[in-house]
Motif scaffolding. Structure first.
Motif, short mmCIF file in Angstrom:
data_model
loop_
_atom_site.label_atom_id
_atom_site.label_comp_id
_atom_site.label_asym_id
_atom_site.label_seq_id
_atom_site.Cartn_x
_atom_site.Cartn_y
_atom_site.Cartn_z
N VAL A 47 44.25 32.23 37.71
CA VAL A 47 43.75 32.89 36.50
C VAL A 47 43.17 31.93 35.49
CG1 VAL A 47 44.35 34.44 34.60
CG2 VAL A 47 45.47 34.74 36.81
N THR A 48 44.00 31.12 34.87
CA THR A 48 43.59 30.42 33.65
C THR A 48 42.49 29.39 33.85
OG1 THR A 48 45.44 28.85 33.93
CG2 THR A 48 45.83 30.79 32.54
N GLN A 49 42.37 28.84 35.05
CA GLN A 49 41.30 27.89 35.33
C GLN A 49 40.36 28.38 36.44
OE1 GLN A 49 42.94 23.95 36.01
NE2 GLN A 49 44.30 24.09 34.23
N ASN A 50 40.39 29.68 36.69
CA ASN A 50 39.59 30.25 37.75
C ASN A 50 38.44 31.06 37.14
OD1 ASN A 50 38.49 31.53 39.97
ND2 ASN A 50 40.47 32.06 40.87
N ASP A 51 37.27 30.46 37.08
CA ASP A 51 36.11 31.13 36.49
C ASP A 51 35.61 32.29 37.34
OD1 ASP A 51 36.13 29.41 34.34
OD2 ASP A 51 34.72 27.99 35.25
N ASN A 52 36.00 32.33 38.60
CA ASN A 52 35.50 33.39 39.49
C ASN A 52 36.00 34.79 39.12
OD1 ASN A 52 34.02 31.61 41.12
ND2 ASN A 52 35.82 31.11 42.34
N ILE A 53 37.12 34.85 38.40
CA ILE A 53 37.66 36.17 38.05
C ILE A 53 37.03 36.73 36.77
CG2 ILE A 53 39.87 35.59 39.12
CD1 ILE A 53 41.03 35.50 36.24
N LYS A 54 36.17 35.95 36.14
CA LYS A 54 35.60 36.37 34.86
C LYS A 54 34.47 37.38 34.99
CE LYS A 54 36.81 32.10 32.41
NZ LYS A 54 36.30 30.94 31.63
N GLU A 55 34.13 37.71 36.20
CA GLU A 55 33.03 38.66 36.41
C GLU A 55 33.39 39.61 37.54
OE1 GLU A 55 28.49 38.62 38.23
OE2 GLU A 55 29.32 36.78 37.39
N ILE A 56 33.15 40.89 37.32
CA ILE A 56 33.35 41.89 38.35
C ILE A 56 31.99 42.35 38.85
CG2 ILE A 56 34.28 44.17 38.91
CD1 ILE A 56 36.37 43.80 36.80
N SER A 57 31.71 42.02 40.10
CA SER A 57 30.43 42.38 40.69
C SER A 57 30.57 42.33 42.20
CB SER A 57 29.33 41.40 40.25
OG SER A 57 29.58 40.10 40.77
N PRO A 58 29.69 43.03 42.93
CA PRO A 58 29.75 42.96 44.40
C PRO A 58 29.64 41.54 44.92
CG PRO A 58 28.31 44.75 43.70
CD PRO A 58 28.66 43.98 42.46
N ASP A 84 42.14 42.62 35.55
CA ASP A 84 43.01 42.25 34.43
C ASP A 84 42.24 41.41 33.41
OD1 ASP A 84 45.02 43.55 35.69
OD2 ASP A 84 46.20 41.78 36.21
N TYR A 85 41.48 40.46 33.90
CA TYR A 85 40.71 39.60 32.98
C TYR A 85 39.68 40.43 32.21
CZ TYR A 85 37.82 35.90 31.08
OH TYR A 85 37.12 35.10 30.22
N TYR A 86 39.07 41.39 32.88
CA TYR A 86 38.06 42.24 32.22
C TYR A 86 38.66 42.96 31.02
CZ TYR A 86 34.71 46.04 31.56
OH TYR A 86 33.83 46.94 31.01
N PHE A 87 39.89 43.43 31.15
CA PHE A 87 40.51 44.20 30.08
C PHE A 87 41.28 43.33 29.08
CE2 PHE A 87 40.11 47.62 33.27
CZ PHE A 87 39.50 48.59 32.48
N ALA A 88 41.83 42.20 29.54
CA ALA A 88 42.76 41.45 28.68
C ALA A 88 42.47 39.97 28.58
CB ALA A 88 44.19 41.65 29.19
N GLU A 89 41.48 39.47 29.30
CA GLU A 89 41.18 38.04 29.34
C GLU A 89 42.45 37.24 29.62
OE1 GLU A 89 38.79 36.77 26.06
OE2 GLU A 89 37.08 37.99 26.70
N TYR A 90 42.94 36.47 28.66
CA TYR A 90 44.10 35.61 28.93
C TYR A 90 45.37 36.11 28.23
CZ TYR A 90 40.68 32.41 30.87
OH TYR A 90 39.67 31.85 31.63
N ASP A 91 45.48 37.41 28.07
CA ASP A 91 46.71 38.01 27.55
C ASP A 91 47.68 38.19 28.72
OD1 ASP A 91 48.76 39.44 26.43
OD2 ASP A 91 47.54 41.13 25.76
N ALA A 92 48.62 37.28 28.84
CA ALA A 92 49.52 37.26 30.01
C ALA A 92 50.33 38.55 30.14
CB ALA A 92 50.45 36.07 29.93
#
Length: 297
Positions: A47-58, A84-92
């Motif tokens: 999560v916290t250092q994974n930039d790949n989860i910052k975008e939801i796309s095919p 989760d990141y889409y809705f809450a970013e880094y809110d654990a």
């Protein structure tokens, strides 16, 4: 779904009460995890250092099919973390509550699975589901964000088992297809799901007290998927671990089995991290004796 409705309708009130008890007990045990934060163990990679989860796309989703995270490829797990990141970013708290919700659903699914398997025995189903819900061994899976793969694969795994039982009761091909579909979803969440075909054979034996060639052949699609995903997991997880030879891997596999068998009955010495042992303590061998005696019977 008429079969499921017919099975349940005679016990509606008791089932509803049982589900409420399961939900309440699980929330009471696990709700404090909502105040937990990310930890340094694997959470940065997921999560916290994974930039790949910052975008939801095919494109991102299909990228997860060939992108390893801590030696694993599990696209549906990474997609769920992207949501989760889409809705809450880094809110654990959001991630932890998501884990908790999945565990609640899993506990309810355990209830219905045992309900079908035991021919509608409410008390046995409720006891088993509560044991599953509150057992200390599940703390790691529920309270650790990086273990999203565990609660997610379990969700689809249990659905696959339930629809397989419905298929056996009704012999409707739609139930079997749904079982296969949820099995694929489970495999895409965590490679551990490759064990499901063996469980299906065990279910057949439990119901009929025999295993035939037809029993095995009917599981060919499941075994084929297990074989494919097993090879993918083996290749993914062995890269970077060449210092561990095959005999050591067998040793550690046996140790893990004995550890979890013992810990199921005596959940002590639990920790966020366990060093690999140089030898297996005698108590772990002793913990396997009941299972060995049962097999020899």
């Amino acid at each position: 779904m008429n079969v499921l409705q017919n099975i349940l309708k005679s016990n509606n009130a008791k089932i509803i009460i049982s589900v409420i008890i399961i939900v309440f007990a699980t929330i009471m045990i696990y709700f404090p995890i909502a105040d937990n934060d990310f930890i340094s163990l694997d959470d940065p990679y997921y999560v916290t250092q994974n930039d790949n989860i910052k975008e939801i796309s095919p494109e991102k989703f299909f990228m997860f099919f060939h992108t390893k995270v801590v030696g694993n490829i599990h696209p549906l797990t990474m997609l769920s973390l992207s949501v989760d990141y889409y809705f809450a970013e880094y809110d654990a708290s959001f991630y932890h509550i998501h884990n908790l919700i999945l565990h609640i659903f899993n506990s309810i699914l355990v209830f219905f699975f045992i309900f079908l398997l035991s021919e509608r025995k409410i008390k046995i189903s409720l006891f088993t589901a509560l044991l599953f819900a509150v057992h200390p061994l599940h703390v790691e899976s529920v309270a650790w964000i990086s273990e999203r793969k565990d609660v997610l694969f379990g969700f689809f795994y249990l659905l696959s088992l339930i629809f397989y039982l419905l298929f056996k009761k009704k012999n409707g091909v739609n139930y079997l297809l749904l079982s296969l579909l949820f099995f694929i979803a489970s495999l895409l969440s965590k490679p551990t799901a490759i064990t499901l075909p063996l469980i299906l054979i065990a279910l057949d034996y439990y119901r009929t007290k025999k295993i035939t060639v037809k029993t095995i052949l009917s599981k060919v699609p499941f075994f084929l998927l297990s074989f494919i995903f097993g090879l993918i997991a083996l290749k993914s997880q062995t890269q970077g671990s060449s210092s561990i030879n095959f005999s050591d891997k067998l040793f550690y596999a046996f140790y893990n089995i004995t550890f979890y068998v013992r810990s199921f009955f005596v959940p002590t010495e639990l920790s966020v991290f366990h060093d690999l042992p140089k030898s297996i303590p005698l108590k772990y061998y002793i913990s396997l004796l009941p299972g060995v005696l049962l097999i020899l019977r």
